[in-house]
Design a protein around this motif. Sequence first.
Motif, PDB file in Angstrom:
ATOM      1  N   LEU A   1       0.836  -1.202   0.000  1.00  0.00           N
ATOM      2  CA  LEU A   1       0.000   0.000   0.000  1.00  0.00           C
ATOM      3  C   LEU A   1       0.869   1.251   0.000  1.00  0.00           C
ATOM      4  O   LEU A   1       0.612   2.198  -0.753  1.00  0.00           O
ATOM      5  N   GLY A   2       1.899   1.252   0.822  1.00  0.00           N
ATOM      6  CA  GLY A   2       2.782   2.413   0.866  1.00  0.00           C
ATOM      7  C   GLY A   2       3.524   2.635  -0.432  1.00  0.00           C
ATOM      8  O   GLY A   2       3.576   3.762  -0.949  1.00  0.00           O
ATOM      9  N   ARG A   3       4.072   1.575  -0.974  1.00  0.00           N
ATOM     10  CA  ARG A   3       4.894   1.664  -2.189  1.00  0.00           C
ATOM     11  C   ARG A   3       4.064   2.000  -3.422  1.00  0.00           C
ATOM     12  O   ARG A   3       4.459   2.842  -4.247  1.00  0.00           O
ATOM     13  N   GLU A   4       2.903   1.362  -3.560  1.00  0.00           N
ATOM     14  CA  GLU A   4       2.130   1.471  -4.803  1.00  0.00           C
ATOM     15  C   GLU A   4       1.092   2.593  -4.794  1.00  0.00           C
ATOM     16  O   GLU A   4       0.686   3.058  -5.855  1.00  0.00           O
ATOM     17  N   THR A   5       0.666   3.031  -3.608  1.00  0.00           N
ATOM     18  CA  THR A   5      -0.400   4.038  -3.544  1.00  0.00           C
ATOM     19  C   THR A   5       0.000   5.286  -2.765  1.00  0.00           C
ATOM     20  O   THR A   5      -0.069   6.410  -3.285  1.00  0.00           O
ATOM     21  N   LEU A   6       0.419   5.122  -1.516  1.00  0.00           N
ATOM     22  CA  LEU A   6       0.656   6.286  -0.666  1.00  0.00           C
ATOM     23  C   LEU A   6       1.841   7.121  -1.131  1.00  0.00           C
ATOM     24  O   LEU A   6       1.756   8.361  -1.161  1.00  0.00           O
ATOM     25  N   ALA A   7       2.948   6.476  -1.495  1.00  0.00           N
ATOM     26  CA  ALA A   7       4.118   7.234  -1.953  1.00  0.00           C
ATOM     27  C   ALA A   7       3.830   8.015  -3.235  1.00  0.00           C
ATOM     28  O   ALA A   7       4.143   9.208  -3.315  1.00  0.00           O
ATOM     29  N   PRO A   8       3.237   7.394  -4.269  1.00  0.00           N
ATOM     30  CA  PRO A   8       2.901   8.174  -5.470  1.00  0.00           C
ATOM     31  C   PRO A   8       1.912   9.301  -5.190  1.00  0.00           C
ATOM     32  O   PRO A   8       2.059  10.403  -5.730  1.00  0.00           O
ATOM     33  N   LEU A   9       0.905   9.052  -4.345  1.00  0.00           N
ATOM     34  CA  LEU A   9      -0.057  10.101  -4.011  1.00  0.00           C
ATOM     35  C   LEU A   9       0.612  11.264  -3.298  1.00  0.00           C
ATOM     36  O   LEU A   9       0.318  12.435  -3.571  1.00  0.00           O
TER      37      LEU A   9
ATOM     38  N   ALA B   1      -6.194  13.471  -2.301  1.00  0.00           N
ATOM     39  CA  ALA B   1      -5.164  12.480  -1.973  1.00  0.00           C
ATOM     40  C   ALA B   1      -5.551  11.717  -0.710  1.00  0.00           C
ATOM     41  O   ALA B   1      -5.380  10.492  -0.631  1.00  0.00           O
ATOM     42  N   ARG B   2      -6.095  12.433   0.274  1.00  0.00           N
ATOM     43  CA  ARG B   2      -6.512  11.783   1.518  1.00  0.00           C
ATOM     44  C   ARG B   2      -7.635  10.780   1.258  1.00  0.00           C
ATOM     45  O   ARG B   2      -7.604   9.657   1.766  1.00  0.00           O
ATOM     46  N   GLU B   3      -8.630  11.177   0.467  1.00  0.00           N
ATOM     47  CA  GLU B   3      -9.749  10.282   0.171  1.00  0.00           C
ATOM     48  C   GLU B   3      -9.282   9.036  -0.576  1.00  0.00           C
ATOM     49  O   GLU B   3      -9.729   7.920  -0.292  1.00  0.00           O
ATOM     50  N   ARG B   4      -8.365   9.219  -1.516  1.00  0.00           N
ATOM     51  CA  ARG B   4      -7.868   8.078  -2.275  1.00  0.00           C
ATOM     52  C   ARG B   4      -7.026   7.153  -1.396  1.00  0.00           C
ATOM     53  O   ARG B   4      -7.084   5.920  -1.522  1.00  0.00           O
ATOM     54  N   ALA B   5      -6.246   7.749  -0.498  1.00  0.00           N
ATOM     55  CA  ALA B   5      -5.442   6.944   0.422  1.00  0.00           C
ATOM     56  C   ALA B   5      -6.343   6.128   1.349  1.00  0.00           C
ATOM     57  O   ALA B   5      -6.093   4.946   1.605  1.00  0.00           O
ATOM     58  N   GLN B   6      -7.401   6.760   1.832  1.00  0.00           N
ATOM     59  CA  GLN B   6      -8.334   6.070   2.720  1.00  0.00           C
ATOM     60  C   GLN B   6      -9.032   4.928   1.994  1.00  0.00           C
ATOM     61  O   GLN B   6      -9.171   3.825   2.540  1.00  0.00           O
ATOM     62  N   ALA B   7      -9.464   5.173   0.772  1.00  0.00           N
ATOM     63  CA  ALA B   7     -10.130   4.123  -0.010  1.00  0.00           C
ATOM     64  C   ALA B   7      -9.182   2.953  -0.264  1.00  0.00           C
ATOM     65  O   ALA B   7      -9.582   1.780  -0.173  1.00  0.00           O
ATOM     66  N   ALA B   8      -7.924   3.262  -0.579  1.00  0.00           N
ATOM     67  CA  ALA B   8      -6.950   2.196  -0.832  1.00  0.00           C
ATOM     68  C   ALA B   8      -6.670   1.401   0.436  1.00  0.00           C
ATOM     69  O   ALA B   8      -6.493   0.175   0.390  1.00  0.00           O
ATOM     70  N   SER B   9      -6.634   2.086   1.583  1.00  0.00           N
ATOM     71  CA  SER B   9      -6.412   1.403   2.851  1.00  0.00           C
ATOM     72  C   SER B   9      -7.559   0.450   3.169  1.00  0.00           C
ATOM     73  O   SER B   9      -7.345  -0.675   3.632  1.00  0.00           O
TER      74      SER B   9
ATOM     75  N   VAL C   1       2.604  -2.733  11.487  1.00  0.00           N
ATOM     76  CA  VAL C   1       1.985  -2.155  10.289  1.00  0.00           C
ATOM     77  C   VAL C   1       2.393  -0.692  10.127  1.00  0.00           C
ATOM     78  O   VAL C   1       2.701  -0.245   9.006  1.00  0.00           O
ATOM     79  N   ARG C   2       2.397   0.078  11.204  1.00  0.00           N
ATOM     80  CA  ARG C   2       2.816   1.487  11.108  1.00  0.00           C
ATOM     81  C   ARG C   2       4.280   1.596  10.680  1.00  0.00           C
ATOM     82  O   ARG C   2       4.643   2.439   9.853  1.00  0.00           O
ATOM     83  N   ASP C   3       5.111   0.749  11.224  1.00  0.00           N
ATOM     84  CA  ASP C   3       6.529   0.712  10.855  1.00  0.00           C
ATOM     85  C   ASP C   3       6.673   0.408   9.365  1.00  0.00           C
ATOM     86  O   ASP C   3       7.416   1.087   8.632  1.00  0.00           O
ATOM     87  N   ALA C   4       5.938  -0.593   8.898  1.00  0.00           N
ATOM     88  CA  ALA C   4       6.029  -0.987   7.490  1.00  0.00           C
ATOM     89  C   ALA C   4       5.534   0.112   6.557  1.00  0.00           C
ATOM     90  O   ALA C   4       6.162   0.415   5.535  1.00  0.00           O
ATOM     91  N   LEU C   5       4.397   0.723   6.890  1.00  0.00           N
ATOM     92  CA  LEU C   5       3.853   1.797   6.060  1.00  0.00           C
ATOM     93  C   LEU C   5       4.825   2.965   5.956  1.00  0.00           C
ATOM     94  O   LEU C   5       5.100   3.470   4.863  1.00  0.00           O
ATOM     95  N   ALA C   6       5.343   3.400   7.089  1.00  0.00           N
ATOM     96  CA  ALA C   6       6.209   4.578   7.099  1.00  0.00           C
ATOM     97  C   ALA C   6       7.548   4.321   6.427  1.00  0.00           C
ATOM     98  O   ALA C   6       8.217   5.269   5.996  1.00  0.00           O
TER      99      ALA C   6
END
Length: 372
Positions: free
Chosen positions: A19-27, A41-49, A76-81
């Motif tokens: 999720l971080g690599r494919e969605t959050l970082a590009p957004l 960007a926030r809405e799209r991140a939430q939907a992807a999550s 999970v927080r460690d991995a996302l960040a």
Amino acid sequence: MPEQLDVATRELIERAEALGRETLAPLDEQAALGSVAPGDARERAQAASKAAGLFSLTQPVEFGGQGADVIKMVAVRDALASQGPYSLSAVFGPRPGVLAEVGEPLRTHYLLPMLAGEKRAGFGFTEPQDTPIFTRAERDGDTFVVTGRKSYVTGGASVDFVNVLADIGDEGRAFVVVDADAEGVTYERIFETIDGTRHAAFAFDRVRVPASHIVGAPGQGMRRALDQIGETRLAMAAQAVGHSRFVVNWIAQQLKAREARKGVDAAARLRFGESRVRVFGARSALYRAARLASGNTRAVNEAIAAKVLATETLWKVLDDGIQLAGGEALIRIHPLARLMGEARTLRVAEGLTDVLLQNAARGDLELDSGVL
């Protein structure tokens, strides 16, 4: 330790990293360049999550969530960040916080709408330094009359209600739920901090609320507050550790590219080695604190230790990364520059480092609590 996590947690880590690599970082990069509005960007991140099955991890099972334990949430927080310099605020659903276990009418009118994302809550804990008395809630028949001020309500610029810590007469402190639009409630100021988030200071001038708006019994308020703060400190530590890993990996890529052109840079390697060691220590402390917190201990001192080590490590490795990158890293859209505001904020939020160090000393010397 991260290497000893169970299969279910490792699977969550894989989903979080994707999720971080494919969605959050590009957004995040698109938002920094202005090609995507922050709200979009926030809405799209939430939907992807939600699609990745991560959004409800923070919410209790009895409310339709997954009720992930402390260790899973830290992982999970460690991995996302670790995947980019973005905020995690849109990734997870609201937690019950101090409203956990409330009965009616607070459950129906505040807790459930908050968990569903229909209402937003503020945490009214911090008082102005010049306030003469702590915020009070005096009983008056079947109501409380709330008078006082809160100087820093996190996210307070857009809340529907505030959980206000107040002295209930002379009975002790408790949280009282106060609607943000109630008569007598005023915004003293709305402000934006260096990490880009907006907060507020509130004044309460003889605000009447139903007696049913008290959370728990008088005297339980500080315990509820400290429990929430302890959970938040571990969450912040996990985010700081993940971002530290992102920075160290970024430095490694830059250093390899530089050395391919110019040969070995001994001075840069020394700084890089120091950064790696710092992150290793902070990450180890984080997972040990999470393990202790998942048991029968409150792990107050351990959460303090994890938060201090993680946030101070992020600040140091980020500074070293910027020194290596030079002036380029001062451009606002640079990934390291985008982390600076958040890194500095994390050293203050839920307790300045110096205050936490004093609290850790008091825990040992006066309360005989904590482990090494």
